[in-house]
Design an enzyme around this catalytic site. Structure first.
Site, PDB file in Angstrom:
ATOM      1  N   GLU A  41       9.724   9.212 -76.735  1.00  0.00           N
ATOM      2  CA  GLU A  41       9.065   8.521 -75.635  1.00  0.00           C
ATOM      3  C   GLU A  41       9.705   9.001 -74.351  1.00  0.00           C
ATOM      4  OE1 GLU A  41       9.683   4.312 -75.442  1.00  0.00           O
ATOM      5  OE2 GLU A  41      11.742   4.447 -76.162  1.00  0.00           O
TER       6      GLU A  41
ATOM      7  N   GLU B 281      11.013  -0.420 -85.946  1.00  0.00           N
ATOM      8  CA  GLU B 281      10.290   0.547 -85.108  1.00  0.00           C
ATOM      9  C   GLU B 281      11.165   1.769 -84.917  1.00  0.00           C
ATOM     10  OE1 GLU B 281       8.630  -0.931 -81.442  1.00  0.00           O
ATOM     11  OE2 GLU B 281       8.878   1.010 -80.460  1.00  0.00           O
TER      12      GLU B 281
END
Length: 278
Positions: free
Chosen positions: A165, A160
């Site tokens: 974020e 990932e």
């Protein structure tokens, strides 16, 4: 390079006690040793500028959806993802808008993805967007290994890459992170970047990762704030195969905590474009 370990159940969270340290320590990054980036002759290979009529869904030849709550997506998230234009649609001005909505004690939002439509290994992956904000709001621009659903792979073996974020209660701080076998959950490898006198919800910013064999460079507005190399990873390097792109707003969960009475809804992430280069 500064690394911060995050606590997560499925993909992205940060231990809440690191928030103050992130805001203070990375507002001024280590500029002397993070800008040794050779100029590359990037060639555009995939993009979406989100041109279309207001209220229409994004191009279905490029984007699909995750739907439902799926048990909180492994992170105790509150929202249910939909493909309702109220949660995900073009604004008629060249933007895709993902909207998190509160309905009583329930929340809806959207998560779009290029899974089974576009995947790529290596290159520059970038988006120009404006984030939402507020306690318990969790926007992300990220990638998952395209082999995630193959037998005996799954997460985190697929890899990932979290290009951007943030926790909505810290709207001036973003993170760039990787998760893989042996360095996921509380051992994920992460770096963060903070604006000194602004917030990411107040204007558009360009978030990018430049991915080459054995190296990932994370950028905000052209500034290289985090470099992760194969030698830095305490487990298998699983960034040598195609990944797909994702954009979403989560609500609640182990990364952002939970909304409060001071969290305004609806919350929007406005995406000007997504581009991929080789």
């Amino acid at each position: 390079m500064t690394y911060f370990s995050k606590r997560t159940i499925y993909s992205k969270p940060l231990a809440l006690g690191l928030l103050a340290a992130l805001s203070l320590s990375l507002s001024g990054c280590n500029e002397d040793d993070k800008q040794d980036v050779p100029k590359r002759n990037w060639q555009l290979v995939w993009s979406d500028d989100f041109n279309g009529s207001a209220g229409s869904l994004p191009d279905d030849s490029k984007w699909g959806y995750d739907l439902g709550n799926n048990g909180g997506w492994g992170n105790q998230e509150l929202q249910s993802y939909t493909n309702d234009p109220q949660n995900v649609s073009l604004d008629g001005k060249g933007n895709l808008v993902i909207t998190a909505i509160k309905n009583g004690n329930a929340f809806t939002s959207a998560r779009v993805k290029t899974q089974n439509k576009f995947t790529k290994a290596y290159g520059r992956f970038e988006a120009r967007l404006k984030t939402p904000y507020g306690p318990g709001v969790w926007p992300a621009f990220w990638m998952l290994g395209a082999n995630v659903n193959e037998p005996n792979v799954g997460w985190p073996n697929c890899g990932e890459i979290d290009i951007m974020e943030m926790r909505g209660q810290a709207p001036n701080v973003i993170l760039g992170t990787i998760h893989g076998p042996g360095y996921s959950a509380g051992n994920a490898i992460s770096g963060s970047y903070a604006l000194k006198n602004s917030r990411f919800d107040q204007d558009y910013h360009v978030f990018a990762v430049e991915w080459s064999e054995g190296q990932l460079d994370f950028f905000c507005d052209g500034f290289l704030y985090n470099r992760i190399e194969k030698k830095d990873v305490p487990g298998p390097w699983v960034y040598d195969h195609p990944f797909y792109l994702m954009l979403n707003i989560a609500v609640g969960g182990t990364f952002a905590g939970f909304p409060t009475a001071q969290t305004p809804f609806p919350q929007k992430m406005t995406i000007d474009y997504v581009r991929v280069y080789q």
